[in-house]
Design a protein around this motif. Structure first.
Motif, PDB file in Angstrom:
ATOM      1  N   PRO A  25      -0.135 -13.880   4.195  1.00 25.55           N
ATOM      2  CA  PRO A  25      -0.859 -12.858   3.440  1.00 25.55           C
ATOM      3  C   PRO A  25      -0.182 -12.574   2.104  1.00 25.55           C
ATOM      4  CG  PRO A  25      -0.601 -12.192   5.715  1.00 25.55           C
ATOM      5  CD  PRO A  25       0.244 -13.421   5.517  1.00 25.55           C
ATOM      6  N   GLU A  26      -0.976 -12.407   1.090  1.00 22.60           N
ATOM      7  CA  GLU A  26      -0.489 -12.251  -0.279  1.00 22.60           C
ATOM      8  C   GLU A  26      -0.080 -10.805  -0.598  1.00 22.60           C
ATOM      9  OE1 GLU A  26       0.023 -13.896  -4.229  1.00 22.60           O
ATOM     10  OE2 GLU A  26      -0.384 -14.886  -2.343  1.00 22.60           O
ATOM     11  N   TRP A  27      -0.728  -9.830   0.037  1.00 25.84           N
ATOM     12  CA  TRP A  27      -0.549  -8.412  -0.321  1.00 25.84           C
ATOM     13  C   TRP A  27       0.035  -7.614   0.838  1.00 25.84           C
ATOM     14  CZ3 TRP A  27      -1.305  -6.599  -5.177  1.00 25.84           C
ATOM     15  CH2 TRP A  27      -1.955  -7.470  -6.060  1.00 25.84           C
ATOM     16  N   THR A  28       0.914  -6.668   0.500  1.00 22.09           N
ATOM     17  CA  THR A  28       1.536  -5.779   1.481  1.00 22.09           C
ATOM     18  C   THR A  28       1.154  -4.346   1.152  1.00 22.09           C
ATOM     19  OG1 THR A  28       3.411  -7.291   1.635  1.00 22.09           O
ATOM     20  CG2 THR A  28       3.740  -5.058   2.484  1.00 22.09           C
ATOM     21  N   LEU A  29       0.728  -3.596   2.175  1.00 22.39           N
ATOM     22  CA  LEU A  29       0.379  -2.184   1.996  1.00 22.39           C
ATOM     23  C   LEU A  29       1.598  -1.323   2.330  1.00 22.39           C
ATOM     24  CD1 LEU A  29      -1.645   0.159   1.599  1.00 22.39           C
ATOM     25  CD2 LEU A  29      -2.221  -0.078   4.027  1.00 22.39           C
ATOM     26  N   PHE A  30       2.002  -0.493   1.374  1.00 21.01           N
ATOM     27  CA  PHE A  30       3.067   0.500   1.564  1.00 21.01           C
ATOM     28  C   PHE A  30       2.374   1.862   1.576  1.00 21.01           C
ATOM     29  CE2 PHE A  30       5.062  -3.151  -0.292  1.00 21.01           C
ATOM     30  CZ  PHE A  30       6.269  -3.254   0.371  1.00 21.01           C
ATOM     31  N   TYR A  31       2.469   2.578   2.702  1.00 23.78           N
ATOM     32  CA  TYR A  31       1.698   3.811   2.907  1.00 23.78           C
ATOM     33  C   TYR A  31       2.618   4.937   3.336  1.00 23.78           C
ATOM     34  CZ  TYR A  31      -2.147   6.706   4.628  1.00 23.78           C
ATOM     35  OH  TYR A  31      -3.053   7.723   4.833  1.00 23.78           O
ATOM     36  N   VAL A  32       2.524   6.110   2.676  1.00 21.87           N
ATOM     37  CA  VAL A  32       3.405   7.233   3.023  1.00 21.87           C
ATOM     38  C   VAL A  32       2.665   8.511   3.403  1.00 21.87           C
ATOM     39  CG1 VAL A  32       5.328   6.402   1.627  1.00 21.87           C
ATOM     40  CG2 VAL A  32       3.670   7.967   0.624  1.00 21.87           C
ATOM     41  N   ALA A  33       1.377   8.569   3.243  1.00 24.73           N
ATOM     42  CA  ALA A  33       0.646   9.820   3.469  1.00 24.73           C
ATOM     43  C   ALA A  33       0.603  10.240   4.932  1.00 24.73           C
ATOM     44  CB  ALA A  33      -0.776   9.703   2.920  1.00 24.73           C
ATOM     45  N   ASP A  34       1.009   9.376   5.849  1.00 26.66           N
ATOM     46  CA  ASP A  34       0.948   9.705   7.268  1.00 26.66           C
ATOM     47  C   ASP A  34       2.001  10.713   7.700  1.00 26.66           C
ATOM     48  OD1 ASP A  34       2.995   7.903   6.837  1.00 26.66           O
ATOM     49  OD2 ASP A  34       2.694   6.827   8.712  1.00 26.66           O
ATOM     50  N   ASN A  35       3.007  10.940   6.866  1.00 31.10           N
ATOM     51  CA  ASN A  35       4.094  11.808   7.259  1.00 31.10           C
ATOM     52  C   ASN A  35       4.689  12.456   6.011  1.00 31.10           C
ATOM     53  OD1 ASN A  35       6.665  12.795   7.959  1.00 31.10           O
ATOM     54  ND2 ASN A  35       6.914  11.264   9.567  1.00 31.10           N
ATOM     55  N   PRO A  36       4.646  13.776   5.912  1.00 28.03           N
ATOM     56  CA  PRO A  36       5.194  14.450   4.727  1.00 28.03           C
ATOM     57  C   PRO A  36       6.646  14.094   4.434  1.00 28.03           C
ATOM     58  CG  PRO A  36       3.979  16.001   6.082  1.00 28.03           C
ATOM     59  CD  PRO A  36       4.067  14.714   6.865  1.00 28.03           C
ATOM     60  N   SER A  60      -6.109 -10.170   0.291  1.00 28.40           N
ATOM     61  CA  SER A  60      -6.562  -9.838  -1.062  1.00 28.40           C
ATOM     62  C   SER A  60      -6.210  -8.391  -1.411  1.00 28.40           C
ATOM     63  CB  SER A  60      -8.076 -10.027  -1.183  1.00 28.40           C
ATOM     64  OG  SER A  60      -8.762  -9.026  -0.454  1.00 28.40           O
ATOM     65  N   LEU A  61      -6.188  -8.113  -2.705  1.00 27.35           N
ATOM     66  CA  LEU A  61      -5.938  -6.752  -3.188  1.00 27.35           C
ATOM     67  C   LEU A  61      -7.026  -5.808  -2.690  1.00 27.35           C
ATOM     68  CD1 LEU A  61      -4.495  -4.632  -4.910  1.00 27.35           C
ATOM     69  CD2 LEU A  61      -5.730  -5.529  -6.894  1.00 27.35           C
ATOM     70  N   ALA A  62      -8.264  -6.257  -2.724  1.00 22.67           N
ATOM     71  CA  ALA A  62      -9.376  -5.408  -2.283  1.00 22.67           C
ATOM     72  C   ALA A  62      -9.214  -4.997  -0.816  1.00 22.67           C
ATOM     73  CB  ALA A  62     -10.703  -6.129  -2.489  1.00 22.67           C
ATOM     74  N   GLN A  63      -8.783  -5.919   0.043  1.00 23.44           N
ATOM     75  CA  GLN A  63      -8.573  -5.589   1.458  1.00 23.44           C
ATOM     76  C   GLN A  63      -7.447  -4.576   1.618  1.00 23.44           C
ATOM     77  OE1 GLN A  63      -7.731  -9.482   3.024  1.00 23.44           O
ATOM     78  NE2 GLN A  63      -9.854  -9.835   3.653  1.00 23.44           N
ATOM     79  N   CYS A  64      -6.382  -4.758   0.876  1.00 23.51           N
ATOM     80  CA  CYS A  64      -5.235  -3.848   0.951  1.00 23.51           C
ATOM     81  C   CYS A  64      -5.631  -2.442   0.507  1.00 23.51           C
ATOM     82  CB  CYS A  64      -4.101  -4.391   0.080  1.00 23.51           C
ATOM     83  SG  CYS A  64      -2.602  -3.383   0.114  1.00 23.51           S
ATOM     84  N   GLN A  65      -6.328  -2.334  -0.628  1.00 20.25           N
ATOM     85  CA  GLN A  65      -6.747  -1.029  -1.134  1.00 20.25           C
ATOM     86  C   GLN A  65      -7.760  -0.367  -0.203  1.00 20.25           C
ATOM     87  OE1 GLN A  65      -7.900  -2.314  -5.107  1.00 20.25           O
ATOM     88  NE2 GLN A  65      -6.154  -1.191  -5.944  1.00 20.25           N
TER      89      GLN A  65
END
Length: 113
Positions: A25-36, A60-65
């Motif tokens: 996979p080309e894109w990695t999702l970094f997500y922080v909103a799940d925990n303050p 793809s970028l679209a899938q990640c976003q």
């Protein structure tokens, strides 16, 4: 003789099919909103590129976003997407054990969805 050539041809075809079916996979999702606490840590360092925040890998970028935006909606988070997640392209760990990515795209591009 033809048996050996046939076996080699079959092996070459099998190898090319196997190699063609395995993509990184080309894109990695970094997500922080799940925990303050995660969000505060990410914003304090102004760097969300920490393996603790990885929430998936996408072709793809679209899938990640779309995944980042969907996670925000499901949680009912009021955090702006630009602060909640980042999609990063071609991430690798360097010799100093630091995560390096070629391109970063903040989630803000999909705020209007």
């Amino acid at each position: 003789m033809t048996s050996t050539i046939g076996k080699l041809l079959l092996a070459a075809i099998g190898l090319s099919v196997t190699m063609g079916c395995t993509r990184t996979p080309e894109w990695t999702l970094f997500y922080v909103a799940d925990n303050p606490v995660n969000a505060q840590k990410a914003m304090a360092t102004t760097n969300m590129l920490d393996t603790d925040f990885i929430s998936g890998y996408y072709d793809s970028l679209a899938q990640c976003q779309a995944k980042g935006t969907g996670m925000l909606r499901l949680q009912g988070s009021s955090m702006p997407a630009a602060q909640a997640f980042v999609c990063a392209q071609a991430c690798q760990v360097d010799d100093k054990q630091q995560l390096q990515c070629q391109r970063l795209v903040a989630g803000a591009e999909l705020d209007a969805l």
